[in-house]
Design an enzyme around this catalytic site. Structure first.
Site, PDB file in Angstrom:
ATOM      1  N   HIS A 117      58.435  70.764   1.724  1.00 25.29           N
ATOM      2  CA  HIS A 117      58.561  69.634   0.790  1.00 25.29           C
ATOM      3  C   HIS A 117      58.324  68.293   1.463  1.00 25.29           C
ATOM      4  O   HIS A 117      57.940  67.338   0.819  1.00 25.29           O
ATOM      5  CB  HIS A 117      59.983  69.601   0.225  1.00 25.29           C
ATOM      6  CG  HIS A 117      60.104  70.263  -1.093  1.00 25.29           C
ATOM      7  ND1 HIS A 117      61.304  70.361  -1.758  1.00 25.29           N
ATOM      8  CD2 HIS A 117      59.208  70.856  -1.899  1.00 25.29           C
ATOM      9  CE1 HIS A 117      61.138  70.971  -2.900  1.00 25.29           C
ATOM     10  NE2 HIS A 117      59.878  71.289  -3.011  1.00 25.29           N
ATOM     11  N   LYS A 119      57.472  64.847   2.938  1.00 27.65           N
ATOM     12  CA  LYS A 119      56.359  63.923   2.658  1.00 27.65           C
ATOM     13  C   LYS A 119      56.486  62.762   3.635  1.00 27.65           C
ATOM     14  O   LYS A 119      57.371  61.915   3.483  1.00 27.65           O
ATOM     15  CB  LYS A 119      56.394  63.486   1.212  1.00 27.65           C
ATOM     16  CG  LYS A 119      56.163  64.679   0.280  1.00 27.65           C
ATOM     17  CD  LYS A 119      56.546  64.424  -1.138  1.00 27.65           C
ATOM     18  CE  LYS A 119      56.145  65.604  -1.993  1.00 27.65           C
ATOM     19  NZ  LYS A 119      56.976  66.815  -1.709  1.00 27.65           N
ATOM     20  N   HIS A 352      59.757  61.048  -9.862  1.00 26.97           N
ATOM     21  CA  HIS A 352      59.549  62.129  -8.898  1.00 26.97           C
ATOM     22  C   HIS A 352      60.249  61.738  -7.593  1.00 26.97           C
ATOM     23  O   HIS A 352      60.389  62.538  -6.677  1.00 26.97           O
ATOM     24  CB  HIS A 352      58.051  62.360  -8.666  1.00 26.97           C
ATOM     25  CG  HIS A 352      57.767  63.568  -7.840  1.00 26.97           C
ATOM     26  ND1 HIS A 352      57.450  63.514  -6.500  1.00 26.97           N
ATOM     27  CD2 HIS A 352      57.808  64.883  -8.156  1.00 26.97           C
ATOM     28  CE1 HIS A 352      57.276  64.734  -6.032  1.00 26.97           C
ATOM     29  NE2 HIS A 352      57.486  65.588  -7.010  1.00 26.97           N
ATOM     30  N   LYS A 354      63.408  60.875  -5.195  1.00 24.95           N
ATOM     31  CA  LYS A 354      64.744  61.479  -5.055  1.00 24.95           C
ATOM     32  C   LYS A 354      65.578  60.488  -4.266  1.00 24.95           C
ATOM     33  O   LYS A 354      65.217  60.148  -3.133  1.00 24.95           O
ATOM     34  CB  LYS A 354      64.694  62.797  -4.294  1.00 24.95           C
ATOM     35  CG  LYS A 354      63.960  63.898  -5.013  1.00 24.95           C
ATOM     36  CD  LYS A 354      62.499  63.974  -4.591  1.00 24.95           C
ATOM     37  CE  LYS A 354      61.872  65.199  -5.196  1.00 24.95           C
ATOM     38  NZ  LYS A 354      60.500  64.943  -5.687  1.00 24.95           N
TER      39      LYS A 354
END
Ligand SMILES: O=C(O)c1cnc2c(S(=O)(=O)O)cccc2c1O
Length: 468
Positions: A117, A119, A352, A354
């Site tokens: 996940h 990024k 999107h 978090k």
């Protein structure tokens, strides 16, 4: 005036937190001209003269990604770190094959259901390097009409040749938050050859100006002192050692905001409220009194939030919460709040991003703030096993934690509900991405699930939602 601002101006306006949202197509200019960046902005020559880059992510559109780099940097070596296997890895190799400057590196995913996940960008310039930690996939849709978060590091200068950059245990050129030590530990955890070069680049730069903590997750069963290195246990450790005082923030609500939810257990006391909230409600001088679960708020879009968003029901495609999981944890309905971001002009830009934070009851102060790739799941944050002796994590994740004490001996961050307020304020102000307090779901509304049809009301494009 606003429209002549360069990314360098936008960058400097939002220091020292350096926390940005991504630009959103179709909203008023004023919400994109301050506190927001595009991928082209991040890669602009105004941020540095690129020599090489490394892109960690989950989804890649390689031809689109190449076009986000300025022409003069389009042949600089680029390493893509991904978690794809089988057919999707083969597709990535095919896409990358047409670009001689691009190489691939697959992260090991040995835990079932784990995903890559993380990024993050490493940007190596002729005069230093920058680290960018964010929440957007490297596909155009993620940078078009969604709310995404981006932290951009200072320009880290190269260490003078003299300094021996690998001084045994301690790390040269580190910051009070041990940013460099923890970033190195994260990169080393991949155990893959192509990242060795980037580990060296990190070692060779002075990161003493980094004022955030790294909060990373790497797959595995972490025990002993490694148990506190990752996931929610790292947050617990940092908040206990350096967080705000219990007597000041001990009764403040904790707010989680994310774009997906995992299977959290049949009751809230199994993981969500005891373990996970137990870590995120840590603070200095806390005598172990658990935070009442009435103080937990979970911001996740409702069906109406998705129906009315800029993308229409399609915006729900990046909110992969399934009814199969949802019906096992109906207790979540007590905690969920709507996504509303009028202050940032992004109520209709599906989140999107978090983020996790703890705010005062009057919503004027924040005790700490996290922006991360991690959704609300055990796979991302970790789950304690074997009588809490080990932390089991399935996925790679990374985020940054902001503590007030590293931004000028503050006890808390004043919260800025609009980007202009943050820009124009003389003292440090937290650019919160959504409105506080997050509004309750309206009567008759429900949590968004991406595999449940919506055939009662059309979205703004006149469409209904009939998932495959
Ligand atoms: O940003 C990410 O890391 C990420 C990961 N997974 C996603 C999925 S799914 O793989 O869970 O089906 C479905 C839709 C969007 C997703 C996404 O945006």
């Amino acid at each position: 005036s606003d429209f002549e601002k360069t990314v360098a101006d936008v960058f400097s306006e939002f220091q020292p937190l350096s926390l940005f949202l991504t630009k959103v197509a179709g909203i008023e200019d004023r919400f994109n001209n301050t506190g927001a960046v595009s991928l082209k902005d991040i890669l602009s020559p105004l941020m540095g003269t690129l020599e090489a880059s490394c892109q960690f992510n989950f989804m890649f559109d390689i031809p689109w990604l190449v076009k986000q780099y300025p022409k003069q940097f389009r042949d600089k070596p680029m390493l893509l770190v991904h978690g794809d296997q089988g057919r999707s890895e083969a597709e990535m190799k095919t896409d990358a094959a047409q670009f001689p400057h691009i190489s691939l590196c697959r992260a090991k995913l040995e835990m079932m259901y784990g995903t890559h996940h993380t990024k993050m960008m490493f940007l190596l310039y002729d005069c230093g390097m920058r680290v960018v930690i964010h929440t957007a996939n490297l596909i155009s849709n993620d940078w078009h009409q969604k709310t995404q978060g981006v932290w951009i590091s200072p320009l880290f200068p190269k260490l003078t040749e003299g300094g021996n950059t690998s001084a045994g245990a301690s790390v040269i050129g580190d910051s009070p938050t041990k940013f460099k030590r923890d970033l190195l530990a994260y990169v080393q955890a991949y155990q893959v050859v192509p990242l060795a070069a980037w580990e060296r680049h990190i070692r060779q730069h002075n990161m003493s100006a980094a004022s955030v903590y790294i909060v990373g997750s790497v797959p595995g069963r972490h025990s002993g002192d490694k148990k506190m290195l990752w996931g929610h246990m790292k947050v617990k450790k940092v908040l206990k050692e350096a967080g705000p005082e219990h007597q000041k923030v001990g009764s403040w609500p904790v707010i989680g905001q994310f774009s997906s939810i995992g299977s959290l257990g049949a009751s809230m006391d199994q993981w969500l409220c005891d373990e996970w909230l137990g870590s995120l409600s840590q603070c200095r001088g806390n005598m172990g009194t658990p935070l009442s679960h009435s103080k937990l708020q979970l911001v996740y879009p409702s069906k109406e939030n998705v129906r009315l968003c800029l993308e229409g029901y399609g915006g729900g495609g990046c909110l992969p919460y399934s009814i199969k999981t949802a019906r096992k944890q109906i207790y979540l309905n007590n905690f969920v709040r709507q996504w509303r971001a009028d202050g940032r002009g992004r109520t209709e830009a599906i989140p999107h991003i978090k983020t996790y934070t703890r705010v005062s009851p009057d919503c004027k102060e924040a005790a700490w703030f996290i922006v991360t790739s991690a959704n609300l799941s055990k796979a991302a944050w970790g789950a304690l096993e074997k009588q809490k002796t080990q932390l089991m994590i399935r996925s790679y994740e990374i985020g940054v934690l902001f503590l007030p004490r590293h931004f000028g001996e503050l006890e808390s961050f004043p919260v800025g509900p609009t980007a202009e307020e943050v820009r124009d304020s003389d003292n440090v102000m937290l650019p919160i991405p959504y409105d506080l307090p997050p509004p309750n779901y309206q009567k008759g509304d429900r949590i968004w699930m991406w595999d449940v049809p919506c055939v009662d009301l059309p979205d703004r494009h006149g469409k209904k939602y009939c998932p495959p």
